[in-house]
Design a protein around this motif. Structure first.
Motif, short mmCIF file in Angstrom:
data_model
loop_
_atom_site.label_atom_id
_atom_site.label_comp_id
_atom_site.label_asym_id
_atom_site.label_seq_id
_atom_site.Cartn_x
_atom_site.Cartn_y
_atom_site.Cartn_z
N ASN A 77 0.85 -1.19 0.00
CA ASN A 77 0.00 0.00 0.00
C ASN A 77 0.89 1.25 0.00
O ASN A 77 1.16 1.85 1.03
CB ASN A 77 -0.92 -0.01 1.23
CG ASN A 77 -1.84 1.20 1.25
OD1 ASN A 77 -2.01 1.89 0.25
ND2 ASN A 77 -2.43 1.46 2.41
N TYR A 94 -6.71 -2.18 10.04
CA TYR A 94 -6.16 -1.78 8.74
C TYR A 94 -6.08 -2.96 7.78
O TYR A 94 -6.53 -2.88 6.62
CB TYR A 94 -4.78 -1.16 8.98
CG TYR A 94 -3.92 -0.99 7.75
CD1 TYR A 94 -4.14 0.05 6.84
CD2 TYR A 94 -2.85 -1.85 7.51
CE1 TYR A 94 -3.34 0.23 5.73
CE2 TYR A 94 -2.03 -1.68 6.40
CZ TYR A 94 -2.28 -0.65 5.51
OH TYR A 94 -1.47 -0.50 4.41
N HIS A 134 -8.28 -4.08 4.20
CA HIS A 134 -7.51 -3.99 2.95
C HIS A 134 -7.27 -5.34 2.28
O HIS A 134 -7.01 -5.40 1.08
CB HIS A 134 -6.14 -3.34 3.21
CG HIS A 134 -6.21 -1.85 3.41
ND1 HIS A 134 -6.76 -1.28 4.54
CD2 HIS A 134 -5.80 -0.81 2.64
CE1 HIS A 134 -6.69 0.03 4.44
NE2 HIS A 134 -6.11 0.35 3.31
N GLU A 178 -1.33 6.35 4.79
CA GLU A 178 -2.67 6.38 4.21
C GLU A 178 -3.58 7.33 4.99
O GLU A 178 -4.37 8.08 4.39
CB GLU A 178 -3.27 4.98 4.19
CG GLU A 178 -4.66 4.94 3.58
CD GLU A 178 -5.24 3.53 3.51
OE1 GLU A 178 -4.96 2.84 2.52
OE2 GLU A 178 -5.96 3.15 4.45
#
Length: 568
Positions: free
Chosen positions: A221, A333, A337, A424
């Motif tokens: 990511n 998280y 994801h 993020e």
């Protein structure tokens, strides 16, 4: 001189510890000699760990050699292919670790077992990775992790890449006892090389681990990494080189290492205790973060299998996240994801139950184990299916594993994942504190604490006392459910009894009627009781976060003080 001491002096290959022992004999230090020879350093599910020195109750070259021979004989007994599959060996930066690793390699090779030996210090997760990467029969890391400088250890991994669990621990221990009475082979690293049994693991090996993490979908990511700045410390351990490479690979360019703690140094000159949880241990990395106004101050422990982080607040100070808070943030998280089929997460019985609530909210699978990472990864391997692949596990003592590149706690992959999580959030205009508050508003504010109670020497086991007269309430809160892991049963207040799918352990868990929890776990090695507390405070989107936090802290203080008073 006793026969035990004479035998030891005759067997010990190290002139330094022979001299140390002879000086104790010459000075007639009977109590010290008795302590060193009263028992042998116990081999358990974490292998060996103890103070370095002469005698069977210490870490030294002779104990290492006998332990390696015991391990080798057990491996050959369990699987005839162990000799060709081999054993991976790495070591940390403590003064004796390289010699201990070479001694272990020599003894295993003397049995005809191939040895993969690192050319330099290695993070513990890299060695754990190497077991599966090289399809080895086992792995060994010579490390005392975050223990004080006087200690060292011998940690063993099974062929599945996870720490050993029963029955392998007791099986190896039996073979070590036999090896301690047998003649020692005269065999050196050079002999292993000449026999073609020694494979040196060079930079290619470390880069294989690096590549495995870089190609992990869970660590891909790359969301505006240049916006995040962080300070990092290896805490005089072995993590700096790979930590810096992995962060750079992920695009993080604002990384500031603490120079004074970057290189391996087993004396740990700038910290009293090289454990990120200890007061003062994070001071230098927080100062480095403050100097650069960085968002995060990150640390690995000396063998890089644990991860700790302090996060900058709105006021510009740095506040440590607890192990549970990091675990909850990473779990949330990753669950939001990962692909739908990678949804299996777990924690231990003394970690926060919030991860279970998060997993339920996204219809993921959750499991719970006894304390210790060896249980988390071995159980995860058993429980995962094609439709529910392992994703993440953590324990509150700063241990995290992201995906299945390493089947043990890995502070390096946790560092990268947490940096990506934070980047993020920054891209969305949010902070780590915003994210924690958001999770709490959805599921409730969970806070956790641990306290230890010293008991009188020789006092009756407190677990037995509690079982003989089971409490019906704690701190004025009714006990809704009692989990007694000694009998693997769950007792409900209404009389219903259910089995618990956990190995027997002397642990009592009280689930209170207000959602709080108390875990009572007697120490197996000293007269001490460990108590773990969890308080859950309901929280709506309208509630003031600070007010809820104050209520939760007051409830926690009340629970701890009244429960501890009841045990006095």
């Amino acid at each position: 001189m006793s026969p035990e001491v004479s035998t030891w002096l005759a067997r010990d290959p190290d002139p330094g510890t022979r001299e140390e022992l002879q000086q104790l004999v010459d000075a007639n230090c009977q109590s010290e000699l008795a302590e060193r020879f009263s028992s042998r350093l116990a081999f358990g599910t974490a292998g060996l760990r103890g103070i370095v020195g002469a005698g069977p109750n210490r870490m030294n070259r002779l104990v290492i050699q006998e332990t390696a021979l015991g391990l080798g004989k057990y491996l050959l007994q369990e699987n005839t292919q162990s000799a060709s599959k081999g054993v991976v060996i790495g070591y940390d930066g403590r003064p004796d670790s390289r010699q201990f690793a070479h001694d272990a390699a020599s003894m295993l090779a003397s049995l005809g077992i191939r040895v993969y030996l690192t050319e330099k210090e290695a993070p513990t997760p890299v060695v754990a990775f190497g077991v599966r990467h090289l399809n080895a029969a086992a792995g060994v890391v010579v490390t005392a992790s975050h223990n004080p400088p006087a200690y060292n250890g011998f940690k063993v991994y099974w062929g599945n890449g996870a720490q050993i669990i029963p029955p392998h621990d007791s099986g190896i221990a039996q073979q070590i006892d036999i090896a301690a009475t047998d003649p020692l082979p005269v065999y050196a690293i050079g002999d292993a090389e000449r026999a073609g049994l020694l494979v040196w693991l060079n930079d290619d090996f470390y880069m294989a681990y690096r590549k495995a993490l870089n190609t992990s979908v869970l660590l891909s990511n790359h969301n505006e990494p240049e916006a995040l700045s962080l300070a990092y410390t290896a805490m005089h351990g072995v993590g700096a080189e790979l930590a810096e490479l992995l962060l750079a690979d992920a695009g993080f360019s604002k990384v500031y290492s603490v120079a004074a703690q970057r290189e391996p140094d087993g004396r740990f000159p700038t910290v009293n205790f090289p454990n990120p949880e200890e007061p003062g241990a994070m001071d230098l990395v927080i100062a480095e973060a403050d100097k650069h106004q960085a968002m995060l101050a990150c640390a690995n422990d000396p063998d890089a299998d644990r991860f700790a982080v302090a996060v900058r607040t709105e006021e510009g100070a740095y506040q440590m996240l607890t192990g549970d808070q990091v675990g909850v943030l990473l779990g949330h998280y990753l669950l939001t994801h990962a692909v739908p089929t990678q949804n299996l997460v777990g924690t231990t019985i003394v970690s926060s139950t919030l991860l279970e609530k998060i997993a339920e909210s996204v219809e993921a699978s959750y499991f719970q184990t006894l304390t210790g990472f060896k249980w988390l990864t071995n159980v995860a391997m058993e429980k995962q299916t094609d439709d529910s692949q392992f994703l993440f596990a953590y324990e509150e003592a700063l241990g995290y594993t992201v995906g299945n590149v390493v089947w043990d706690k890995d502070g390096l992959s946790a560092l990268v994942a947490f940096a990506q999580l934070t980047a993020e959030l920054i891209a969305k205009g949010k902070t780590v504190w915003d994210q924690l508050e958001s999770i709490y508003r959805e599921h409730g504010l969970y806070i956790n604490a641990q306290r230890s109670i010293a008991l009188q020497q020789g006092s009756p086991p407190i677990g037995d006392t509690l079982r003989a007269t089971p409490p019906t309430q704690i701190a004025g809160r009714g006990i809704a459910i009692t989990d007694d892991l000694k009998v693997s049963q769950r007792f409900h207040a209404d009389g219903m009894v259910e089995p618990i799918d956990l190995p027997p352990s002397d642990v009592l868990i009280y689930h209170l009627d207000d959602g709080s929890r108390v875990v009572v776990r007697p120490s197996g090695t000293e007269p001490k009781l460990k108590c773990y507390y969890e308080v859950v405070e309901a929280m709506s989107h309208e509630d003031c976060f600070n007010h809820v936090q104050v209520r939760a802290e007051e409830a926690m203080n009340d629970l701890i003080s009244k429960h501890q008073a009841s045990l006095a």
